[in-house]
Design an enzyme around this catalytic site. Structure first.
Site, PDB file in Angstrom:
ATOM      1  CG  ASP A   1      -1.869   1.173   1.274  1.00  0.00           C
ATOM      2  OD1 ASP A   1      -1.570   2.209   0.635  1.00  0.00           O
ATOM      3  OD2 ASP A   1      -2.913   1.078   1.932  1.00  0.00           O
ATOM      4  CG  HIS A   2       1.183   4.179  -3.230  1.00  0.00           C
ATOM      5  ND1 HIS A   2       0.083   3.641  -3.859  1.00  0.00           N
ATOM      6  CD2 HIS A   2       0.977   5.518  -3.207  1.00  0.00           C
ATOM      7  CE1 HIS A   2      -0.742   4.608  -4.201  1.00  0.00           C
ATOM      8  NE2 HIS A   2      -0.231   5.757  -3.817  1.00  0.00           N
TER       9      HIS A   2
ATOM     10  CG  HIS B   1      -4.546   4.275  -0.506  1.00  0.00           C
ATOM     11  ND1 HIS B   1      -3.566   3.313  -0.513  1.00  0.00           N
ATOM     12  CD2 HIS B   1      -4.810   4.539  -1.809  1.00  0.00           C
ATOM     13  CE1 HIS B   1      -3.257   3.018  -1.765  1.00  0.00           C
ATOM     14  NE2 HIS B   1      -4.001   3.746  -2.570  1.00  0.00           N
TER      15      HIS B   1
END
Length: 497
Positions: free
Chosen positions: A180-181, A243
């Protein structure tokens, strides 16, 4: 947790001819090389369907670096570590050929059989690739093997469970790194530090002192060329399930007993278990969805979502979500966590606003009005930093006050360019540090939460479009807060100079 700080590995990128590899992965690996986070004992094997040669692949890598990094050095040496292997993910012979390539690179670069398999491609192939890597012996080495997976991890809980079962037949949970950047962003990682390393915040971090917390992640772009994907996803699955819920978990978690992967994940999972589930008609009391219509930005006319490529003319897909999340535990009972995310909004911004409760008795005024609340603002992008909003005596103003800001800008000091999220996450996965990757328990709980909302929305035809491109979303999102006596804090400066 055994973390290796001088990683030696072969990185295999499935989908190496794609956009993600070119925009994010190659430049991130280059920065690790440039900053000596990885030495000469590494190699990258690009895997794809196209019939590229090593030389053509290396030229592609160099173009990627030159387009994103000013005056790169040692580019020839760096690109010499890259190799290309034409590949059919469904053909076992492709895996056997790849196995020979990796064995030869181990010997050439003195790598002790360490493998990182990065799946930067369509998720329908994840299970097939994982299964074949195991079956054809590519994970059977003296070193470690890790599987790095991009989102989406399924499109609902049943599909995520099926995918997880397929992957777990070949890799154990501690070998799986679900990216999950957002968790690689500097200021998201700073949430824990702000909370747990500052005596002025942690004692106040509860329902006695905080009135609400707001998380905004807005994008000024539309769906661009992702219409086909977005029609299946929508903002709820694309942004909220991963996110935004991850940021809620970091903001709400209890202090871990140690800063280890398992302890931090354990506290995040407790938050997700405490999320109040929402279903049926109550969805309308807690969530708002929107879809952008035509509008103007910077004097330019913009099309609505339904006019974008590969989008249904009567699409019921949401490009905007606002929600009120309640965490039913001792620390947060009664404190709303408001989230919102959308495309084609007024500006690109991701920020967290922690609003503290008003003082019990107001002795001072702001030019005849009530005092502004104290706010802690965590800026995640495009600026990175922290702003604390306080009240101070207005010069010569008697009992009147004025709001002031105490600012810290993380990426302003001496022009420092903070590491890109992918750079940190690739390095973490090479080192064996899974702290900033999502555990299966987190994935399952977040899908469970959003599925009930998604299922209800699918039974209702929305009145779309309901916000103009270049705005901050539908009016109903403002009402979501107003009925609780709050309002959205703007994504630009909160206090006007």
């Amino acid at each position: 947790m055994n973390i290796e700080h001088n990683p030696k590995a072969v990185i295999v990128i499935f989908g190496a001819t794609g956009d993600l590899a070119k925009r994010k992965l190659f430049p991130s690996i280059y920065r690790l090389f440039q900053n000596k986070k990885i030495g000469r004992e590494f190699s990258v094997v690009g895997v794809g369907r196209r019939a590229w040669t090593n030389d053509f692949f290396r030229e592609n890598v160099k173009e990627s670096i030159e387009s994103s990094i000013h005056a790169p050095e040692a580019l020839e040496e760096f690109s010499s570590h890259f190799y290309y292997h034409p590949f059919d993910v469904t053909n076992p012979s492709s895996y056997l050929e790849l196995k020979d390539v990796l064995h030869n690179l181990d010997q050439k670069y003195d790598i002790p059989g360490n493998r990182m398999f990065y799946l930067a491609m369509a998720p329908e192939f994840f299970g097939t690739i994982a299964s074949n890597l195991k079956k054809e012996g590519l994970t059977d080495t003296q070193g470690w093997s890790r599987l790095v997976i991009e989102k989406p991890f399924g499109h609902d809980l049943p599909s995520a469970e099926q995918l997880n079962n397929e992957i777990r037949e070949a890799f154990s949970e501690d070998q799986i790194y679900r990216i999950d950047h957002y968790l690689g962003k500097e200021m998201v990682q700073n949430i824990e530090v702000i909370r747990f390393a500052n005596a002025i915040f942690e004692p106040l971090w509860n329902s006695r002192f905080i009135s609400n917390i707001q998380i905004t992640s807005s994008e000024s772009l539309g769906v661009e060329d992702r219409g086909r994907y977005y029609e299946k996803s929508g903002a709820l699955r694309d942004m909220v399930q991963n996110h935004l819920i991850q940021m809620v978990a970091l903001l709400a978690m209890e202090p871990p007993i140690k800063l280890t992967t398992n302890e931090i994940r354990s506290e995040k999972v407790k938050v997700l278990r405490a999320l109040r589930s929402i279903s049926g008609g109550e969805v309308n009391d807690f969530f708002v969805r929107g879809q952008y219509g035509t509008g103007q930005m910077n004097g330019k006319e913009l099309p609505g979502y339904r006019e974008e490529n590969n989008v249904d003319d009567i699409s019921n897909t949401e490009t905007y979500v606002a929600g009120k999340l309640m965490i039913d535990n001792f620390r947060w009972a009664g404190v709303p966590f408001y989230i919102r995310t959308g495309k084609r909004m007024a500006a690109k911004s991701t920020k967290i606003v922690v609003q503290f409760k008003d003082i019990p008795m107001n002795l001072y005024y702001r030019d005849g009005e009530n005092l502004d609340p104290n706010l802690l603002v965590i800026h995640i992008q495009p600026d990175e930093g922290i702003t604390l909003h306080l009240n101070a005596k207005k010069s010569g103003g008697g009992i009147f006050t004025q709001p002031i800001k105490m600012d810290y800008c993380n990426n302003c000091i001496d022009g420092i360019n903070t590491p890109e999220a992918y750079e940190k996450l690739i390095y973490d996965s090479l080192c064996g540090d899974a702290t900033n990757f999502t555990h299966w328990d987190e994935v399952a709980l977040s899908w469970s939460f959003v599925d009930s909302i998604s299922e209800y929305w699918q039974t209702q035809i929305a009145d779309f479009p309901n916000y103009a491109s270049g705005s901050m979303g539908p009016k109903a999102a403002d009402m979501l807060l107003e009925k609780d006596g709050f309002h959205w804090w703007p994504i630009t400066d909160i206090v006007e100079e």
